[in-house]
Design a protein around this motif. Structure first.
Motif, PDB file in Angstrom:
ATOM      1  N   TRP A   1       0.858  -1.193   0.000  1.00 38.31           N
ATOM      2  CA  TRP A   1       0.000   0.000   0.000  1.00 38.31           C
ATOM      3  C   TRP A   1       0.888   1.236   0.000  1.00 38.31           C
ATOM      4  CZ3 TRP A   1      -5.110  -0.146  -0.770  1.00 38.31           C
ATOM      5  CH2 TRP A   1      -5.804  -1.332  -0.500  1.00 38.31           C
ATOM      6  N   VAL A   2       0.532   2.210  -0.822  1.00 36.22           N
ATOM      7  CA  VAL A   2       1.298   3.447  -0.935  1.00 36.22           C
ATOM      8  C   VAL A   2       0.453   4.598  -0.386  1.00 36.22           C
ATOM      9  CG1 VAL A   2       2.424   5.024  -2.545  1.00 36.22           C
ATOM     10  CG2 VAL A   2       2.436   2.556  -3.002  1.00 36.22           C
ATOM     11  N   PRO A   3       0.956   5.331   0.627  1.00 38.09           N
ATOM     12  CA  PRO A   3       0.192   6.458   1.169  1.00 38.09           C
ATOM     13  C   PRO A   3      -0.011   7.545   0.119  1.00 38.09           C
ATOM     14  CG  PRO A   3       2.032   5.898   2.602  1.00 38.09           C
ATOM     15  CD  PRO A   3       2.211   5.123   1.339  1.00 38.09           C
ATOM     16  N   LYS A   4      -1.217   8.108   0.089  1.00 41.85           N
ATOM     17  CA  LYS A   4      -1.556   9.187  -0.835  1.00 41.85           C
ATOM     18  C   LYS A   4      -2.123  10.356  -0.043  1.00 41.85           C
ATOM     19  CE  LYS A   4      -0.516   6.791  -4.495  1.00 41.85           C
ATOM     20  NZ  LYS A   4       0.480   7.177  -5.473  1.00 41.85           N
TER      21      LYS A   4
ATOM     22  N   LEU B   1     -11.045  12.792   6.087  1.00 41.31           N
ATOM     23  CA  LEU B   1     -10.168  11.730   5.618  1.00 41.31           C
ATOM     24  C   LEU B   1      -8.931  11.709   6.509  1.00 41.31           C
ATOM     25  CD1 LEU B   1      -9.435   9.652   3.342  1.00 41.31           C
ATOM     26  CD2 LEU B   1      -8.276  11.564   2.216  1.00 41.31           C
ATOM     27  N   ARG B   2      -8.684  10.581   7.165  1.00 40.22           N
ATOM     28  CA  ARG B   2      -7.524  10.454   8.054  1.00 40.22           C
ATOM     29  C   ARG B   2      -6.343   9.774   7.375  1.00 40.22           C
ATOM     30  NH1 ARG B   2      -8.144  14.383  11.478  1.00 40.22           N
ATOM     31  NH2 ARG B   2     -10.124  14.265  12.566  1.00 40.22           N
ATOM     32  N   ALA B   3      -6.613   8.902   6.408  1.00 42.27           N
ATOM     33  CA  ALA B   3      -5.537   8.225   5.669  1.00 42.27           C
ATOM     34  C   ALA B   3      -6.112   7.737   4.354  1.00 42.27           C
ATOM     35  CB  ALA B   3      -4.984   7.050   6.465  1.00 42.27           C
ATOM     36  N   CYS B   4      -5.253   7.670   3.344  1.00 45.92           N
ATOM     37  CA  CYS B   4      -5.673   7.154   2.048  1.00 45.92           C
ATOM     38  C   CYS B   4      -4.493   6.412   1.432  1.00 45.92           C
ATOM     39  CB  CYS B   4      -6.127   8.303   1.153  1.00 45.92           C
ATOM     40  SG  CYS B   4      -7.170   7.769  -0.207  1.00 45.92           S
ATOM     41  N   ASN B   5      -4.692   5.169   1.100  1.00 46.10           N
ATOM     42  CA  ASN B   5      -3.639   4.328   0.542  1.00 46.10           C
ATOM     43  C   ASN B   5      -4.101   3.714  -0.763  1.00 46.10           C
ATOM     44  OD1 ASN B   5      -2.036   4.683   2.898  1.00 46.10           O
ATOM     45  ND2 ASN B   5      -3.221   3.114   3.925  1.00 46.10           N
ATOM     46  N   ALA B   6      -3.164   3.548  -1.689  1.00 44.53           N
ATOM     47  CA  ALA B   6      -3.466   2.929  -2.979  1.00 44.53           C
ATOM     48  C   ALA B   6      -2.444   1.835  -3.246  1.00 44.53           C
ATOM     49  CB  ALA B   6      -3.429   3.968  -4.090  1.00 44.53           C
TER      50      ALA B   6
END
Length: 128
Positions: free
Chosen positions: A30-33, A68-73
């Motif tokens: 997972w890559v943080p965005k 939004l606290r975190a977003c991963n792709a």
């Protein structure tokens, strides 16, 4: 005295959700965005809106306040997916808002964890 039990399917669903949430936080795949694209639906008017929500900022849709606290792709070489940690409050009856959702939502599996609200639907489309 009879104990309440969950159906096996519900337990498996909870296990899958817990596993997916843990992997979204710890999996090196997972890559943080910095931003999430969210699709919001007003069930009363049938209005669909795509929201751009930056990490740690609050975005509004109707009476919802979405943080939004975190977003991963996933990386481009893997199957596309996105996971977003959202906190959603409804300010219809209270100025500070009533919590209506807090947790991970997944683009490829929106049914695992979803906002249950009489007026609005919300789903993650992408993280970028």
């Amino acid at each position: 005295m009879r104990r309440a039990t969950l159906p096996v399917a519900a337990l498996l669903g909870l296990a899958a959700f817990a596993s997916a949430a843990a992997s979204a936080q710890q999996d090196p795949g997972w890559v943080p965005k910095r931003t999430a694209s969210l699709q919001a639906l007003d069930k009363v008017t049938a209005r669909v809106t795509v929201l751009e929500a930056p990490v740690n900022q609050t975005t509004s849709f109707g009476t919802l306040r979405i943080t939004l606290r975190a977003c991963n792709a996933r990386p481009p070489e893997e199957v596309a997916d996105a996971a977003a940690w959202l906190q959603v409050r409804d300010v219809r009856n209270k100025a500070e808002g009533e919590p209506v959702f807090s947790g991970w939502m997944f683009a490829n599996a929106p049914g695992i964890a979803m906002l249950e609200h009489p007026v609005y639907d919300l789903r993650v489309l992408d993280c970028h």
